[in-house]
Every structure is written in structure tokens, then in C-alpha cells.
Design a protein around this motif. Sequence first.
Motif, short mmCIF file in Angstrom:
data_model
loop_
_atom_site.label_atom_id
_atom_site.label_comp_id
_atom_site.label_asym_id
_atom_site.label_seq_id
_atom_site.Cartn_x
_atom_site.Cartn_y
_atom_site.Cartn_z
N ARG A 149 0.82 -1.20 0.00
CA ARG A 149 0.00 0.00 0.00
C ARG A 149 0.86 1.26 0.00
O ARG A 149 0.37 2.34 -0.24
CB ARG A 149 -0.92 -0.01 1.21
CG ARG A 149 -1.96 -1.14 1.17
CD ARG A 149 -2.96 -1.02 2.29
NE ARG A 149 -3.93 -2.11 2.25
CZ ARG A 149 -4.94 -2.22 3.11
NH1 ARG A 149 -5.09 -1.31 4.06
NH2 ARG A 149 -5.78 -3.22 3.02
N GLN A 150 2.14 1.15 0.33
CA GLN A 150 3.02 2.31 0.32
C GLN A 150 3.67 2.51 -1.04
O GLN A 150 4.22 3.57 -1.30
CB GLN A 150 4.09 2.15 1.40
CG GLN A 150 3.53 2.05 2.81
CD GLN A 150 4.61 1.78 3.83
OE1 GLN A 150 5.78 1.64 3.48
NE2 GLN A 150 4.23 1.72 5.09
N LEU B 274 3.02 3.33 -4.35
CA LEU B 274 1.99 3.88 -5.22
C LEU B 274 2.56 4.22 -6.59
O LEU B 274 3.76 4.43 -6.75
CB LEU B 274 1.38 5.13 -4.58
CG LEU B 274 0.76 4.91 -3.18
CD1 LEU B 274 0.23 6.22 -2.64
CD2 LEU B 274 -0.34 3.86 -3.23
N ASP C 125 -3.71 4.45 -8.40
CA ASP C 125 -3.65 4.34 -6.94
C ASP C 125 -5.03 4.06 -6.35
O ASP C 125 -5.16 3.31 -5.38
CB ASP C 125 -3.07 5.63 -6.35
CG ASP C 125 -1.61 5.82 -6.72
OD1 ASP C 125 -0.96 4.82 -7.09
OD2 ASP C 125 -1.12 6.96 -6.64
N ALA C 126 -6.06 4.65 -6.94
CA ALA C 126 -7.42 4.39 -6.46
C ALA C 126 -7.81 2.93 -6.70
O ALA C 126 -8.49 2.31 -5.85
CB ALA C 126 -8.42 5.33 -7.15
N GLU D 42 -6.02 0.75 -4.15
CA GLU D 42 -6.68 0.88 -2.84
C GLU D 42 -7.98 0.11 -2.81
O GLU D 42 -8.35 -0.50 -1.79
CB GLU D 42 -6.93 2.36 -2.55
CG GLU D 42 -7.45 2.64 -1.15
CD GLU D 42 -6.45 2.26 -0.07
OE1 GLU D 42 -6.89 1.92 1.05
OE2 GLU D 42 -5.24 2.30 -0.36
N SER E 41 -7.04 -3.53 -2.37
CA SER E 41 -6.53 -3.81 -1.03
C SER E 41 -7.65 -4.10 -0.05
O SER E 41 -7.44 -4.82 0.93
CB SER E 41 -5.68 -2.64 -0.53
OG SER E 41 -4.58 -2.41 -1.38
N GLY E 42 -8.83 -3.54 -0.29
CA GLY E 42 -9.95 -3.76 0.61
C GLY E 42 -10.73 -5.01 0.34
O GLY E 42 -11.60 -5.38 1.15
N ARG F 18 -0.46 -5.09 -9.14
CA ARG F 18 0.44 -3.94 -9.29
C ARG F 18 1.54 -4.25 -10.31
O ARG F 18 1.87 -3.41 -11.16
CB ARG F 18 1.06 -3.58 -7.95
CG ARG F 18 1.90 -2.31 -8.00
CD ARG F 18 2.66 -2.07 -6.71
NE ARG F 18 3.32 -0.78 -6.76
CZ ARG F 18 4.45 -0.53 -7.41
NH1 ARG F 18 5.04 -1.51 -8.09
NH2 ARG F 18 4.98 0.67 -7.42
#
Length: 381
Positions: free
Chosen positions: A15-16, A18, A25-26, A29, A32-33, A44
Motif C-alpha cells: 500500500r506504500q 503507489l 492508486d485508487a 486501494e 486492497s480492501g 500492481r
Amino acid sequence: MSSVVSCLIPSAAPRQELFGDPLLDAYLEFLSGRCRPNSVLAARFDLTVFFRVVAKPIEAVTATDVLGFITAQRSGATHLPDPLLGPVGGDMVGVSLRTVRRRLSTVAGLYAFLTARGDVPVNPVPRGLPTRRERHRPSQGVPLIRAPRRTLPRILTPVEVDALTTALRTHRDRAMVAAMLLGGLRRCEVLGLRLEDVRAAERRLFIAEGKGGHQRFVPISSRFFEHLGAYLEQERPEDADTDAVFLVLKRPRRGRPLSAYGLDEVLDGARTRAGLAHASCHELRHTCLTRLREAGMPLEAVQAQAGHAIESTRIYLHLADDWLASQYRRAAEVIDAQVFAGTSPASTGPSASTVPLVPPHLRDHPDRQDRAPVPGFRRLR
């Protein structure tokens, strides 16, 4: 104590890392959820490869660029070819078809997310090429990538297993290999074991973080617990401040949880000393599950041991050659008996055409090649 399995994360948290692009990035994120850490890392990497090859902004990517990306990946090019839809040579130096298909799926997921948000008008990744049947059967188009969904993995022979285990140098290494070879654990499941997950009295392990986040209990041979006990008593650092079972034994990282790279390094060294051409962590797992199936373990039990869907477990029906051959021979004997019984003189009468019967002492001989001819197969000779 963090609940994140160490082998799922790189040196820097995903998550770091980007992209610097707000749309990408959106999407990361968003993943990730709802996805496992490995899925986020793979997405990625796939997006990095795609936009490095295409070299266009997100909004400017077209379907032609996507098709050119397929050509570039198969030919090993680092940029879009010229022309974009040029032929690919016979000698493939790029990635496999399955890898290309996975990367296209990642890119399609990105643009589906952006389309739903209204950031881009359409998804540039085609679902397939239309055909003449498209009007009546929309789902029957030509896929962009035609690759086998599942290929048979390689397994180790008993001689190779003996050579590999003999080349291991520590009880820790023997216990990790035994977990995969005798219990069918995945690499990440081995590295994710905690001290409270070991049920020595019950001779089983609790897998708290399996693939997809699924949990299960795995019975395992007493030989694994022998190596594990020797490791915990003689080798595991006493001053370790983690409850992970398998730790680094040498400095400067002594006492810290062993990483996936560390386990691969251990296995690579043992494979080199044993003189083996192949022996990966997943091949050890495949070897275990194949031997269990060959020993007569029901397919449902192999599925529970492996921790995956029944369709994924069916592959071990093909790896277990002895089991498949025995099932075929049993069915073939029934068919032969029906054919010969239906063509015998006693059952058809003196006027019916007969097929020469096989002498009783040769019917079940494994090396017999001169089986009686079956009607309808004469032209195959």
C-alpha cells in the motif's frame, strides 16, 4: 503481534508503493480492501508491465494497443511492435499464454473499475473477437488468448525425494520439506505456521491463513513432528520475540521469521547438492497429493487435505498413473467379456459370424498383444 503472514508481503508494504497516478492508486486501494495481499502485488506488477509496454496515459489506451500488448508479450518486446498487429515468430522468447491472459484480466479489471466510476467511457480490453455466430450465441466468440486452463505439474520420484531429503542440512529444513512433502502444505502455509497452530498430540496442524483466507486442519505424518521437535529443541533461537515456527538461524537476521525467498534459497541449495533438475515447493506439494491419491485416498479427502476446490483436485486423477491404469483395465475387462460373450458360438448359434475366442490361460496375461479382433476395427490394422 501482526496478523499479516510475512511471506505475503515484500520488503516494503504494497500500500506504500503507489504509482503516482490517482486512477491507478485508487484501483490498488480498491483491491486492497477486497483481495489478498498477494493478489494486490500481482495486480500492481501486471499494471506496471502493461503501461510500461504501452507507454500511453490511461485515457488514451485503445483496443488496438491491447492487441499489440499481446504481441509484444509473446515476442519478448519491451514496447509495442510496429505494426501493432504484426505476426509473432515461431520461437517464443516472451511470457507464456497463461501469464498474458492473467495480465489482460488485471487490465480489464482496472478499466471495469474506471468505467463504473465514469473516469473512462469504455473498457478497451475486448472480451473476445466476434464470429458469425455472435448474433445467436454471444458467448461463443473467439477468445483473445487460447491457453490451457490447467496443465499437469511435475512430481518427484521416490529416488529424487530420497536424494533431496538427504541433502538437507538442518532439522528446520527437514521439517519444512516434510510439511510440504507429507502434508501437502503450500509454501506460504508453511511459513505462516505459529507455535499455537502445532497440535502435536493430535498429529495435525491448524492452517489459519490458507489460500483465499480459508482455514483448515491438516493431519500429517509423525515424521514431520520428529524433525519439528528436534528443530524446536536444538536449533530455534531461544531469545526470539515472535511466535512464528520457522525462523532464520544465521545472522544478521537470526531469530526473525523466515521469508519466502529464504525457503526458496534453502530448497535451491539442497536441489543443487542432490543433483536434481527440479524440486520446487509446489512440486513437493503435488508429489504429496499425488501419492495420497495413488494410495487409495478418496478424492474428497485429498481435496480437504489440499484445501482447494474439487475441480482443482481432479488433476491428481491424471497424475496417479497406476490408479488410472487400474481403473481402465478393470473397465476394459468388462467390455472384453461382453464382446466375447456376445460372439461366442454357444450364445449366437451355428449360423452367426463368430470371433475367435482367446484361450482361458491367455485372457488375463498382462503381456498379451494378440487380442481377438473386434468387429468394426479391422480397418485400423
